[in-house]
Design a protein around this motif. Sequence first.
Motif, PDB file in Angstrom:
ATOM      1  N   ILE A   1       0.832  -1.204   0.000  1.00  0.00           N
ATOM      2  CA  ILE A   1       0.000   0.000   0.000  1.00  0.00           C
ATOM      3  C   ILE A   1       0.866   1.255   0.000  1.00  0.00           C
ATOM      4  O   ILE A   1       1.817   1.362   0.777  1.00  0.00           O
ATOM      5  N   LEU A   2       0.507   2.189  -0.846  1.00  0.00           N
ATOM      6  CA  LEU A   2       1.095   3.525  -0.851  1.00  0.00           C
ATOM      7  C   LEU A   2       0.065   4.480  -0.267  1.00  0.00           C
ATOM      8  O   LEU A   2      -1.027   4.638  -0.819  1.00  0.00           O
ATOM      9  N   PHE A   3       0.394   5.089   0.863  1.00  0.00           N
ATOM     10  CA  PHE A   3      -0.430   6.146   1.433  1.00  0.00           C
ATOM     11  C   PHE A   3       0.101   7.462   0.859  1.00  0.00           C
ATOM     12  O   PHE A   3       1.289   7.750   0.983  1.00  0.00           O
ATOM     13  N   HIS A   4      -0.772   8.225   0.230  1.00  0.00           N
ATOM     14  CA  HIS A   4      -0.349   9.440  -0.467  1.00  0.00           C
ATOM     15  C   HIS A   4      -1.335  10.567  -0.196  1.00  0.00           C
ATOM     16  O   HIS A   4      -2.397  10.350   0.412  1.00  0.00           O
ATOM     17  N   ALA A   5      -0.989  11.757  -0.641  1.00  0.00           N
ATOM     18  CA  ALA A   5      -1.866  12.919  -0.533  1.00  0.00           C
ATOM     19  C   ALA A   5      -1.718  13.755  -1.799  1.00  0.00           C
ATOM     20  O   ALA A   5      -0.636  13.780  -2.401  1.00  0.00           O
ATOM     21  N   PRO A   6      -2.780  14.436  -2.210  1.00  0.00           N
ATOM     22  CA  PRO A   6      -2.724  15.215  -3.450  1.00  0.00           C
ATOM     23  C   PRO A   6      -1.686  16.337  -3.426  1.00  0.00           C
ATOM     24  O   PRO A   6      -1.150  16.687  -4.466  1.00  0.00           O
ATOM     25  N   TRP A   7      -1.376  16.879  -2.281  1.00  0.00           N
ATOM     26  CA  TRP A   7      -0.416  17.980  -2.166  1.00  0.00           C
ATOM     27  C   TRP A   7       1.035  17.499  -2.076  1.00  0.00           C
ATOM     28  O   TRP A   7       1.947  18.290  -2.077  1.00  0.00           O
ATOM     29  N   THR A  21      -3.260   1.945  -3.491  1.00  0.00           N
ATOM     30  CA  THR A  21      -2.958   3.286  -3.009  1.00  0.00           C
ATOM     31  C   THR A  21      -4.141   3.772  -2.186  1.00  0.00           C
ATOM     32  O   THR A  21      -5.276   3.317  -2.368  1.00  0.00           O
ATOM     33  N   LEU A  22      -3.871   4.706  -1.258  1.00  0.00           N
ATOM     34  CA  LEU A  22      -4.930   5.312  -0.467  1.00  0.00           C
ATOM     35  C   LEU A  22      -4.595   6.777  -0.249  1.00  0.00           C
ATOM     36  O   LEU A  22      -3.514   7.102   0.239  1.00  0.00           O
ATOM     37  N   ASP A  23      -5.515   7.655  -0.635  1.00  0.00           N
ATOM     38  CA  ASP A  23      -5.362   9.097  -0.480  1.00  0.00           C
ATOM     39  C   ASP A  23      -5.746   9.472   0.950  1.00  0.00           C
ATOM     40  O   ASP A  23      -6.922   9.443   1.306  1.00  0.00           O
ATOM     41  N   VAL A  24      -4.751   9.811   1.771  1.00  0.00           N
ATOM     42  CA  VAL A  24      -5.017  10.127   3.177  1.00  0.00           C
ATOM     43  C   VAL A  24      -5.601  11.530   3.344  1.00  0.00           C
ATOM     44  O   VAL A  24      -6.071  11.861   4.431  1.00  0.00           O
ATOM     45  N   GLY A  25      -5.619  12.316   2.286  1.00  0.00           N
ATOM     46  CA  GLY A  25      -6.260  13.623   2.353  1.00  0.00           C
ATOM     47  C   GLY A  25      -7.771  13.515   2.328  1.00  0.00           C
ATOM     48  O   GLY A  25      -8.473  14.387   2.834  1.00  0.00           O
ATOM     49  N   GLU A  76      -9.761   8.389   5.954  1.00  0.00           N
ATOM     50  CA  GLU A  76      -9.116   8.053   7.220  1.00  0.00           C
ATOM     51  C   GLU A  76      -8.631   6.615   7.162  1.00  0.00           C
ATOM     52  O   GLU A  76      -9.190   5.775   6.457  1.00  0.00           O
ATOM     53  N   VAL A  77      -7.615   6.346   7.945  1.00  0.00           N
ATOM     54  CA  VAL A  77      -7.058   5.002   8.052  1.00  0.00           C
ATOM     55  C   VAL A  77      -7.399   4.471   9.441  1.00  0.00           C
ATOM     56  O   VAL A  77      -7.192   5.178  10.429  1.00  0.00           O
ATOM     57  N   PRO A  78      -7.912   3.249   9.546  1.00  0.00           N
ATOM     58  CA  PRO A  78      -8.297   2.735  10.852  1.00  0.00           C
ATOM     59  C   PRO A  78      -7.133   2.517  11.822  1.00  0.00           C
ATOM     60  O   PRO A  78      -7.359   2.331  13.000  1.00  0.00           O
ATOM     61  N   ALA A  79      -5.931   2.542  11.349  1.00  0.00           N
ATOM     62  CA  ALA A  79      -4.755   2.367  12.218  1.00  0.00           C
ATOM     63  C   ALA A  79      -3.827   3.562  12.006  1.00  0.00           C
ATOM     64  O   ALA A  79      -2.823   3.469  11.315  1.00  0.00           O
ATOM     65  N   PRO A  80      -4.155   4.725  12.601  1.00  0.00           N
ATOM     66  CA  PRO A  80      -3.355   5.928  12.336  1.00  0.00           C
ATOM     67  C   PRO A  80      -1.893   5.814  12.751  1.00  0.00           C
ATOM     68  O   PRO A  80      -1.042   6.514  12.203  1.00  0.00           O
ATOM     69  N   LYS A  81      -1.564   4.915  13.685  1.00  0.00           N
ATOM     70  CA  LYS A  81      -0.164   4.731  14.098  1.00  0.00           C
ATOM     71  C   LYS A  81       0.674   4.170  12.965  1.00  0.00           C
ATOM     72  O   LYS A  81       1.888   4.233  12.988  1.00  0.00           O
ATOM     73  N   LEU A  82       0.009   3.603  11.965  1.00  0.00           N
ATOM     74  CA  LEU A  82       0.691   3.035  10.807  1.00  0.00           C
ATOM     75  C   LEU A  82       1.379   4.124   9.982  1.00  0.00           C
ATOM     76  O   LEU A  82       2.392   3.887   9.352  1.00  0.00           O
ATOM     77  N   LEU A  83       0.847   5.334  10.020  1.00  0.00           N
ATOM     78  CA  LEU A  83       1.356   6.413   9.191  1.00  0.00           C
ATOM     79  C   LEU A  83       2.265   7.344   9.973  1.00  0.00           C
ATOM     80  O   LEU A  83       1.921   7.796  11.051  1.00  0.00           O
ATOM     81  N   HIS A  84       3.408   7.641   9.385  1.00  0.00           N
ATOM     82  CA  HIS A  84       4.332   8.606   9.959  1.00  0.00           C
ATOM     83  C   HIS A  84       4.416   9.849   9.084  1.00  0.00           C
ATOM     84  O   HIS A  84       5.104  10.791   9.409  1.00  0.00           O
ATOM     85  N   GLY A  85       3.766   9.818   7.945  1.00  0.00           N
ATOM     86  CA  GLY A  85       3.780  10.912   6.983  1.00  0.00           C
ATOM     87  C   GLY A  85       3.473  10.356   5.610  1.00  0.00           C
ATOM     88  O   GLY A  85       3.138   9.190   5.466  1.00  0.00           O
ATOM     89  N   VAL A  86       3.561  11.194   4.609  1.00  0.00           N
ATOM     90  CA  VAL A  86       3.382  10.729   3.234  1.00  0.00           C
ATOM     91  C   VAL A  86       4.572  11.183   2.406  1.00  0.00           C
ATOM     92  O   VAL A  86       5.163  12.218   2.702  1.00  0.00           O
ATOM     93  N   LYS A  96      -2.860 -10.460  11.219  1.00  0.00           N
ATOM     94  CA  LYS A  96      -4.124 -10.448  11.954  1.00  0.00           C
ATOM     95  C   LYS A  96      -4.618  -9.018  12.180  1.00  0.00           C
ATOM     96  O   LYS A  96      -5.781  -8.804  12.468  1.00  0.00           O
ATOM     97  N   SER A  97      -3.699  -8.034  12.079  1.00  0.00           N
ATOM     98  CA  SER A  97      -4.080  -6.638  12.271  1.00  0.00           C
ATOM     99  C   SER A  97      -3.157  -5.748  11.445  1.00  0.00           C
ATOM    100  O   SER A  97      -2.096  -6.191  10.981  1.00  0.00           O
ATOM    101  N   LEU A  98      -3.544  -4.505  11.311  1.00  0.00           N
ATOM    102  CA  LEU A  98      -2.736  -3.553  10.553  1.00  0.00           C
ATOM    103  C   LEU A  98      -1.439  -3.211  11.268  1.00  0.00           C
ATOM    104  O   LEU A  98      -0.480  -2.771  10.643  1.00  0.00           O
ATOM    105  N   GLU A  99      -1.404  -3.420  12.572  1.00  0.00           N
ATOM    106  CA  GLU A  99      -0.184  -3.143  13.340  1.00  0.00           C
ATOM    107  C   GLU A  99       0.964  -4.070  12.942  1.00  0.00           C
ATOM    108  O   GLU A  99       2.113  -3.809  13.258  1.00  0.00           O
ATOM    109  N   GLU A 100       0.669  -5.147  12.242  1.00  0.00           N
ATOM    110  CA  GLU A 100       1.696  -6.085  11.780  1.00  0.00           C
ATOM    111  C   GLU A 100       2.300  -5.672  10.435  1.00  0.00           C
ATOM    112  O   GLU A 100       3.156  -6.377   9.902  1.00  0.00           O
ATOM    113  N   ALA A 101       1.883  -4.548   9.901  1.00  0.00           N
ATOM    114  CA  ALA A 101       2.403  -4.084   8.610  1.00  0.00           C
ATOM    115  C   ALA A 101       3.899  -3.826   8.702  1.00  0.00           C
ATOM    116  O   ALA A 101       4.415  -3.414   9.737  1.00  0.00           O
ATOM    117  N   ILE A 102       4.581  -4.063   7.598  1.00  0.00           N
ATOM    118  CA  ILE A 102       6.021  -3.830   7.504  1.00  0.00           C
ATOM    119  C   ILE A 102       6.220  -2.528   6.728  1.00  0.00           C
ATOM    120  O   ILE A 102       5.759  -2.394   5.595  1.00  0.00           O
TER     121      ILE A 102
END
Length: 135
Positions: free
Chosen positions: A47-53, A78-82, A85-95, A106-112
């Motif tokens: 997954i690529l978390f991105h924003a239009p800006w 891909t998911l536009d974070v602008g 919302e993402v159900p696991a906000p701790k997953l994102l540190h920025g775009v 089993k959960s999004l917290e296991e993402a690499i």
Amino acid sequence: GVAAPSLLSEASTGSTGDKTKRAATELVGSTYLSTVLRSEPRRDCLILFHAPWCTDCDGLMEAFDQLAEAQEDVLVATLDVGSNEVPAPKLLHGVPEVVLVRADAKSLEEAIRYDGSDMRTPALRAWLDAARIKR
């Protein structure tokens, strides 16, 4: 019972990103969990978390389209974070943020999280291959 969280979400455009004509699947807030953690059969999801800006995200969108065309057994999305919302906000540190959620997660917290600085297609493909091997 427990109520499902209400998340900011664009309308779903279907599984192939119809509105952008992209090869990568466009996730939205309302379909994110069902696509990544609850789809059958389960498969690894890049997954690529991105924003239009985000100007750095533009080049990554093309790289993700190339990966989507080459990876049949991985959901490349891909998911536009602008707009979503993402159900696991701790997953994102920025775009941009690139993560792999393995099929056995089993959960999004296991993402690499991809921690490399090279965001070109060959580097992302090499990281994806290595991360999928380490189970």
